[in-house]
Structure formats: C-alpha cells, structure tokens
Design an enzyme around this catalytic site. Sequence first.
Site, PDB file in Angstrom:
ATOM      1  N   ASP A  14      51.784  38.516  56.772  1.00  0.00           N
ATOM      2  CA  ASP A  14      51.217  38.885  55.435  1.00  0.00           C
ATOM      3  C   ASP A  14      49.629  38.640  55.840  1.00  0.00           C
ATOM      4  OD1 ASP A  14      51.845  38.102  52.162  1.00  0.00           O
ATOM      5  OD2 ASP A  14      49.760  38.734  52.898  1.00  0.00           O
ATOM      6  N   ASP A 109      49.906  45.269  53.335  1.00  0.00           N
ATOM      7  CA  ASP A 109      49.402  44.345  54.052  1.00  0.00           C
ATOM      8  C   ASP A 109      50.672  43.268  54.567  1.00  0.00           C
ATOM      9  OD1 ASP A 109      49.938  42.584  51.698  1.00  0.00           O
ATOM     10  OD2 ASP A 109      48.357  41.356  52.207  1.00  0.00           O
ATOM     11  N   GLU A 110      51.925  43.667  54.299  1.00  0.00           N
ATOM     12  CA  GLU A 110      52.982  42.845  54.681  1.00  0.00           C
ATOM     13  C   GLU A 110      54.304  43.643  55.157  1.00  0.00           C
ATOM     14  OE1 GLU A 110      55.442  40.429  51.108  1.00  0.00           O
ATOM     15  OE2 GLU A 110      53.650  41.614  50.530  1.00  0.00           O
TER      16      GLU A 110
HETATM   17  P1  TTP Z   1      48.871  39.988  48.551  1.00  0.00           P
HETATM   18  O1  TTP Z   1      49.383  39.591  49.974  1.00  0.00           O
HETATM   19  O2  TTP Z   1      49.639  39.540  47.269  1.00  0.00           O
HETATM   20  O3  TTP Z   1      47.230  39.216  48.501  1.00  0.00           O
HETATM   21  P2  TTP Z   1      46.341  39.184  49.219  1.00  0.00           P
HETATM   22  O4  TTP Z   1      46.644  39.746  50.687  1.00  0.00           O
HETATM   23  O5  TTP Z   1      45.073  39.815  48.756  1.00  0.00           O
HETATM   24  O6  TTP Z   1      46.026  37.682  49.330  1.00  0.00           O
HETATM   25  P3  TTP Z   1      46.881  36.500  50.187  1.00  0.00           P
HETATM   26  O7  TTP Z   1      46.025  35.817  51.114  1.00  0.00           O
HETATM   27  O8  TTP Z   1      47.260  35.570  48.996  1.00  0.00           O
HETATM   28  O9  TTP Z   1      48.341  37.089  50.718  1.00  0.00           O
HETATM   29  O10 TTP Z   1      48.523  41.730  48.229  1.00  0.00           O
HETATM   30  C1  TTP Z   1      47.972  42.270  49.138  1.00  0.00           C
HETATM   31  C2  TTP Z   1      47.062  43.415  48.870  1.00  0.00           C
HETATM   32  O11 TTP Z   1      47.625  44.450  47.702  1.00  0.00           O
HETATM   33  C3  TTP Z   1      45.628  42.844  47.899  1.00  0.00           C
HETATM   34  O12 TTP Z   1      44.952  42.533  48.797  1.00  0.00           O
HETATM   35  C4  TTP Z   1      45.561  43.687  46.868  1.00  0.00           C
HETATM   36  C5  TTP Z   1      46.893  44.544  46.468  1.00  0.00           C
HETATM   37  N1  TTP Z   1      47.261  43.915  45.184  1.00  0.00           N
HETATM   38  C6  TTP Z   1      47.132  44.526  43.856  1.00  0.00           C
HETATM   39  O13 TTP Z   1      46.473  45.804  44.316  1.00  0.00           O
HETATM   40  N2  TTP Z   1      47.652  44.178  42.720  1.00  0.00           N
HETATM   41  C7  TTP Z   1      48.647  42.935  42.780  1.00  0.00           C
HETATM   42  O14 TTP Z   1      48.764  42.546  41.655  1.00  0.00           O
HETATM   43  C8  TTP Z   1      48.639  42.302  44.089  1.00  0.00           C
HETATM   44  C9  TTP Z   1      49.437  41.177  44.119  1.00  0.00           C
HETATM   45  C10 TTP Z   1      48.028  42.734  45.243  1.00  0.00           C
HETATM   46 MG    MG Z   2      48.322  39.521  51.551  1.00  0.00          MG
END
Ligand code: TTP
Ligand code: MG
Length: 361
Positions: A14, A109-110
């Site tokens: 992630d 991103d995951e």
């Molecule tokens: P996440 O992996 O949930 O968040 P993140 O990568 O920004 O932060 P973390 O370090 O905690 O993993 O989500 C990945 C991307 O997806 C995030 O950068 C933006 C997008 N996203 C949205 O557009 N809306 C949302 O509600 C969420 C949770 C994420």
């Molecule tokens: Mg993330």
Amino acid sequence: MNSQEPQRKIIHIDMDCFFAAIEIRENPSLSGLPIAVGGSPDKRGVVATCSYEARKFGIHSAMPTSTALRKCPALICLPVRMPLYKKVSKSIQSIFREYTELVEPLSLDEAFLDVTGSIHCQGSATLIAEEIRQRIYTAEKLTASAGIAPNKFLAKVCSDWHKPNGQKIITPREIDGFVKTLPVKKINGVGKVTEEKLSNLGIKTCGNLQMLSASFLENYFGRFGKRLYELSRGIDSRPVNPNRIRKSLSVETTFAVDLDLLESGIEALNKLYEKLLERLAEKSTHITLPIHSLTLKIRFSDFKTTTIQTVGNKPQLKKYQQLYTTVWERTERPVRLIGLGITFSELEQSGQLELELERDT
Ligand code: TTP
Ligand code: MG
C-alpha cells in the site's frame, strides 16, 4: 485450510499518502507542509487524501474540503490529477508482476501478491517485499508500506502497522498471539455499527471474539458471523485473484447548492445518468457478469446518507427516477449528493422478485 496445501505467502503493498505523495514529488517545495488533494471548497468537494502533516489536524479522506480548511487554515488544497496517478499505478503494478503473476490490485495504490512459489530472494517473502519497496522508490521516488503474512486478511492488517515506509511480517506461528490483542475494528467489514454491537457484548479484541461460538455469531450477524468466527482466529482462505471481477460500478456528484425541489433533483439525476452510461461503456470490456440491480445513493444536507436499490438487468433512467421520487416523498429534505450505481450478480440469482433494500448511514 487443507493441510496438503503449502503454507501461503501473501504480501499486501500500500503506497503512503498516494495522491499527496505524488503531488509533493512533483513539487518538492510542498514537502513538510499540510496538503490535501481533492475537490475545491467552493464546489463543496471532499478530500481524497492528505499529507501526514495535514492528518495531524484531524483531516482525513472523504472530509469536506471546507471542513478541512476550518481545521487547518494553512492547508494547501490541490486538485486531483488522475491521469498522473494512473501512470504511477501502472508503473508499480509492472514491478509487482516481475515477482509473481498472482497480483490482485485493490485500487490504484494497493495490491495483494501471492509469492508462495516465487523463486526471487531465495523465496523469502520478507526480502521480496523489501526489494519491491526499494524498486518502487528507485523508479518513482515514492514510499510504500507492506504486510507479509500467510493470508490476505493478516497481510492487509500488517501493511498498516509500520506505515509510512515500513513493513511487518506475521509468521504462521505468530498468528495466535497476534490476533489475541488485535482490535476487532481492524477486521475489514467491521465498521462503527458492528464495532458498537460487539462492544455492547464486551468484545473489543479478536481474542474476546474467539469466546463466542460460531452458531452465536451466525445468529447475531448472519453470514458475516461465520467470517468473524474465522477472521478472529486469523483464518482467511480467500485466494489472491488476479482476474477479480468487477461487482459494481457507480458515479456520483455533489452539488454546489443543495437541491430542494423534486424537479431539480430529477434534472440532476438525468444528467448523472448520462455519465453512468459513459462509464459503463468505458468499462464494458472488463464486465463479464450480468447486471443484477440498480442503486441510488442520496446524501442530504445534514450528511445523512440513504442507499436504495431495485432489481434490474439493464440501466434504466425511469427506475432511477422512481427510486429518487420514493426517497424524496418520504423525506423532502434538501439533497447534497446523488449517486447512481449498478451491481453485477455474483452468482446466479435468477427468478428473484422485485425488491427494495434500504440502508441508512
Ligand atoms: P489509501 O491507501 O486509503 O490512502 P493513502 O495512500 O492516501 O494514505 P495511506 O498512507 O494511509 O495509505 O488510498 C489511496 C488513494 O486513493 C489516496 O491517495 C486517494 C484515493 N482515495 C480517494 O480518492 N478517496 C478515498 O476516500 C480514499 C480512502 C482514498
Ligand atoms: Mg495508501
């Protein structure tokens, strides 16, 4: 699990603050500042994600940008640049595929990777995860976190453990000890409502949850009860599925001004319906399942959200309009957001009667 099967090695990767980290990479002068990526406050947009500096102010994904700015007036708000994020996503996915064919992306991103049979890094999943994170950094100048475990559930929990830029492994032997103290809210699918239900029963951790019998959990939580029984013991046999089939598709829009007439709502819905058809056409090559139901989501001015659904095997404007009218006549409250969705059937569900399901959040 079948004892004949080899112990699986699953990695969950992630990216850290994905959209925000990319924006900082593109403009390093933003580094160390509270930034948010998302919709603009005057159009009543929401935060998609934000930097860790912004998170310190209590800002999080899905928060209205206007609220985020109130919490942190110095917040720098940037628009979403999806094509750029998609390009990065493709690049990291191609790195994953160098290590295994069994890659299941969950979002841009995951992803889950099954590296059970991998010959890389002497077969060490821990080393593979480290190497992949290093490769991502070298190629994209972005950091990722990873979880390594014998199944998907635990791997996903672990990738969050040492975020940002860290990784955690759970070996098969460590599972029992790990889940004992794991809060139930870490279980995917346990939201605020289930957490509270469990809390009322005195259940805070997976260890506590293990004291409840399978039949009790099934009576209390239905189908999810069985899953709770297994997950609380660290059992999850779901395979990493590289061809995951899309189960739903939706579009939604938040309005600059609340819609306080049925007519204006229907007009907005008609426009949104065009967008839904476009999305469906775009994705049609990936869709292999028949359509099962049509969903309407409405968020009111007080942020209460209702989802209403009707059975249908193709998108039909009239059905969405009927759903909207039903909700409107029930509440007559100003509407802030409308979403239209389509659900594909997972299994054969023929012969089902027209039904309506409703969920309030
Ligand atoms: P996440 O992996 O949930 O968040 P993140 O990568 O920004 O932060 P973390 O370090 O905690 O993993 O989500 C990945 C991307 O997806 C995030 O950068 C933006 C997008 N996203 C949205 O557009 N809306 C949302 O509600 C969420 C949770 C994420
Ligand atoms: Mg993330």
